[in-house]
Motif scaffolding. Sequence first.
Motif, PDB file in Angstrom:
ATOM      1  N   GLY A 172       0.712  -1.168   0.019  1.00 31.82           N
ATOM      2  CA  GLY A 172       0.215   0.182   0.034  1.00 31.82           C
ATOM      3  C   GLY A 172       0.753   1.132   0.075  1.00 31.82           C
ATOM      4  N   TYR A 173       2.251   1.232   0.122  1.00 32.17           N
ATOM      5  CA  TYR A 173       2.909   2.333  -0.176  1.00 32.17           C
ATOM      6  C   TYR A 173       3.072   2.705  -1.403  1.00 32.17           C
ATOM      7  N   SER A 174       2.674   2.166  -2.439  1.00 37.21           N
ATOM      8  CA  SER A 174       2.734   2.240  -3.770  1.00 37.21           C
ATOM      9  C   SER A 174       1.358   3.077  -4.074  1.00 37.21           C
ATOM     10  N   PRO A 175       1.132   3.940  -4.966  1.00 37.90           N
ATOM     11  CA  PRO A 175      -0.018   4.727  -5.226  1.00 37.90           C
ATOM     12  C   PRO A 175      -1.057   3.922  -5.731  1.00 37.90           C
ATOM     13  N   ASP A 176      -0.759   2.541  -6.288  1.00 38.68           N
ATOM     14  CA  ASP A 176      -1.723   1.772  -7.084  1.00 38.68           C
ATOM     15  C   ASP A 176      -2.058   0.682  -6.460  1.00 38.68           C
ATOM     16  N   SER A 177      -1.730   0.549  -5.077  1.00 36.24           N
ATOM     17  CA  SER A 177      -1.995  -0.802  -4.310  1.00 36.24           C
ATOM     18  C   SER A 177      -2.683  -0.572  -2.778  1.00 36.24           C
ATOM     19  N   LEU A 178      -3.449  -1.336  -2.378  1.00 39.06           N
ATOM     20  CA  LEU A 178      -4.080  -0.950  -1.205  1.00 39.06           C
ATOM     21  C   LEU A 178      -3.440  -2.299  -0.024  1.00 39.06           C
ATOM     22  N   MET A 179      -2.464  -2.947  -0.532  1.00 37.00           N
ATOM     23  CA  MET A 179      -2.272  -4.002   0.370  1.00 37.00           C
ATOM     24  C   MET A 179      -1.330  -3.581   1.702  1.00 37.00           C
ATOM     25  N   PRO A 180      -1.928  -3.629   2.793  1.00 35.69           N
ATOM     26  CA  PRO A 180      -1.121  -3.625   3.890  1.00 35.69           C
ATOM     27  C   PRO A 180      -0.202  -4.679   4.290  1.00 35.69           C
ATOM     28  N   PRO A 181       0.991  -4.098   4.876  1.00 35.31           N
ATOM     29  CA  PRO A 181       2.216  -5.335   5.099  1.00 35.31           C
ATOM     30  C   PRO A 181       1.725  -6.447   5.856  1.00 35.31           C
ATOM     31  N   GLU A 182       0.668  -6.313   7.016  1.00 36.81           N
ATOM     32  CA  GLU A 182       0.110  -7.428   7.377  1.00 36.81           C
ATOM     33  C   GLU A 182      -0.418  -8.669   6.650  1.00 36.81           C
ATOM     34  N   LYS A 183      -1.110  -8.014   5.747  1.00 35.90           N
ATOM     35  CA  LYS A 183      -2.061  -9.137   4.790  1.00 35.90           C
ATOM     36  C   LYS A 183      -1.095  -9.503   3.743  1.00 35.90           C
ATOM     37  N   ILE A 184       0.079  -8.709   3.210  1.00 36.09           N
ATOM     38  CA  ILE A 184       0.858  -9.440   2.554  1.00 36.09           C
ATOM     39  C   ILE A 184       1.309 -10.475   3.022  1.00 36.09           C
ATOM     40  N   VAL A 185       1.878 -10.346   4.141  1.00 35.69           N
ATOM     41  CA  VAL A 185       2.611 -11.565   4.866  1.00 35.69           C
ATOM     42  C   VAL A 185       1.675 -12.659   5.134  1.00 35.69           C
ATOM     43  N   SER A 186       0.330 -12.596   5.503  1.00 36.86           N
ATOM     44  CA  SER A 186      -0.292 -13.513   5.707  1.00 36.86           C
ATOM     45  C   SER A 186      -0.675 -14.309   4.222  1.00 36.86           C
ATOM     46  N   ARG A 187      -0.886 -13.611   3.186  1.00 34.83           N
ATOM     47  CA  ARG A 187      -1.086 -14.063   1.973  1.00 34.83           C
ATOM     48  C   ARG A 187       0.181 -14.768   1.587  1.00 34.83           C
ATOM     49  N   VAL A 188       1.240 -14.354   1.633  1.00 35.91           N
ATOM     50  CA  VAL A 188       2.340 -15.083   1.130  1.00 35.91           C
ATOM     51  C   VAL A 188       2.569 -16.520   1.783  1.00 35.91           C
ATOM     52  N   GLU A 189       2.302 -16.403   3.153  1.00 36.22           N
ATOM     53  CA  GLU A 189       2.552 -17.683   3.968  1.00 36.22           C
ATOM     54  C   GLU A 189       1.404 -18.659   3.477  1.00 36.22           C
ATOM     55  N   ALA A 190       0.302 -18.083   3.169  1.00 39.59           N
ATOM     56  CA  ALA A 190      -0.854 -19.180   2.759  1.00 39.59           C
ATOM     57  C   ALA A 190      -0.452 -19.712   1.383  1.00 39.59           C
ATOM     58  N   ALA A 191       0.269 -18.962   0.394  1.00 44.85           N
ATOM     59  CA  ALA A 191       0.576 -19.448  -0.972  1.00 44.85           C
ATOM     60  C   ALA A 191       1.770 -20.003  -0.800  1.00 44.85           C
ATOM     61  N   GLY A 192       2.535 -20.167   0.124  1.00 44.42           N
ATOM     62  CA  GLY A 192       3.777 -21.213   0.181  1.00 44.42           C
ATOM     63  C   GLY A 192       4.790 -20.427  -0.274  1.00 44.42           C
ATOM     64  N   LEU A 193       4.925 -19.161  -0.363  1.00 43.88           N
ATOM     65  CA  LEU A 193       6.201 -18.292  -1.022  1.00 43.88           C
ATOM     66  C   LEU A 193       7.125 -18.203   0.083  1.00 43.88           C
ATOM     67  N   GLY A 194       8.484 -18.599  -0.135  1.00 40.33           N
ATOM     68  CA  GLY A 194       9.404 -18.581   0.878  1.00 40.33           C
ATOM     69  C   GLY A 194      10.397 -17.347   0.828  1.00 40.33           C
ATOM     70  N   CYS A 195      10.291 -16.466  -0.421  1.00 39.84           N
ATOM     71  CA  CYS A 195      11.151 -15.225  -0.406  1.00 39.84           C
ATOM     72  C   CYS A 195      10.300 -14.523  -1.413  1.00 39.84           C
ATOM     73  N   ILE A 196      10.063 -12.920  -1.038  1.00 40.27           N
ATOM     74  CA  ILE A 196       9.608 -12.210  -1.998  1.00 40.27           C
ATOM     75  C   ILE A 196      10.375 -10.655  -1.973  1.00 40.27           C
ATOM     76  N   ALA A 197      10.167  -9.967  -2.987  1.00 41.70           N
ATOM     77  CA  ALA A 197      10.718  -8.664  -3.023  1.00 41.70           C
ATOM     78  C   ALA A 197       9.466  -7.704  -3.022  1.00 41.70           C
ATOM     79  N   ILE A 198       9.735  -6.629  -2.509  1.00 44.90           N
ATOM     80  CA  ILE A 198       8.425  -5.750  -2.330  1.00 44.90           C
ATOM     81  C   ILE A 198       9.195  -4.659  -3.059  1.00 44.90           C
ATOM     82  N   THR A 199       8.503  -4.137  -4.053  1.00 47.47           N
ATOM     83  CA  THR A 199       9.225  -3.310  -5.166  1.00 47.47           C
ATOM     84  C   THR A 199       8.156  -2.110  -5.455  1.00 47.47           C
ATOM     85  N   ASP A 200       7.767  -1.269  -4.202  1.00 47.10           N
ATOM     86  CA  ASP A 200       7.013  -0.212  -4.534  1.00 47.10           C
ATOM     87  C   ASP A 200       7.398   0.820  -5.368  1.00 47.10           C
ATOM     88  N   HIS A 201       6.648   1.658  -5.834  1.00 52.11           N
ATOM     89  CA  HIS A 201       7.095   2.664  -6.767  1.00 52.11           C
ATOM     90  C   HIS A 201       7.701   3.786  -6.021  1.00 52.11           C
TER      91      HIS A 201
END
Length: 226
Positions: A17-46
């Motif tokens: 949500g730090y990008s002007p075109d996203s509403l995803m808060p950090p907490e929900k990103i973490v929950s969704r990444v864990e649920a999806a089984g991802l082990g590593c991500i890059a946050i690349t905000d604008h």
Amino acid sequence: MKIMVRSVKIDLHMHSGYSPDSLMPPEKIVSRVEAAGLGCIAITDHNTIEGALEVKKIAPFCVIVGEEIKSLGGEIIGLYLQKSIPNGLTALETVLSIKDQGGLVSIPHPFDYFRRSVISKRALGEILPLVDIVESFNARNTFQKSNIRAAELAVNNNILTTAVSDAHTLVEIGRTYVCVNEFDGSPQGLKDSLSNGRLVTNAINPMIHVLTSSTKIIKRLGIRNW
């Protein structure tokens, strides 16, 4: 005795949500990444690393601090950044600033037909010898031809490739990623793993861009922060 190498799913392009075109808060990103089984991500905000730093603070998995920087020649992603790189620099200045931090240079969606901020042909030619990664599949590209051209660019120039969700919404996370051998989290470790990575590709419905455009309007109006 056969040695088993653990694999990990990675996605090197998504927005908070730090990008002007996203509403995803950090907490929900973490929950969704864990649920999806991802082990590593890059946050690349604008044009900021604030969201990446916030996600990194709370995530129990590997988070690479990145930024999608709007250079004068178009968008360039820096990975493994310690400080934000300002927009409005030339493409070469942007790349050199990434390298000065020990970071990796990734080119996002280089041949997408509909995004006005894609890197120009001239800028791409100038920085190509310094590029570490090319997005050979971006799930938000409208036409598969855009991904094919990106893959050809990478192969012809011996550049590592990746498949990314470019997620701006929770539903996009976990659909597209690269399956790599577990690595130590370092830039060189990532490069070594990507060299043998398996791309898992699932395009998102192009109508997702309508939602992204609506998000920009919502945030400009100050209706909600996330």
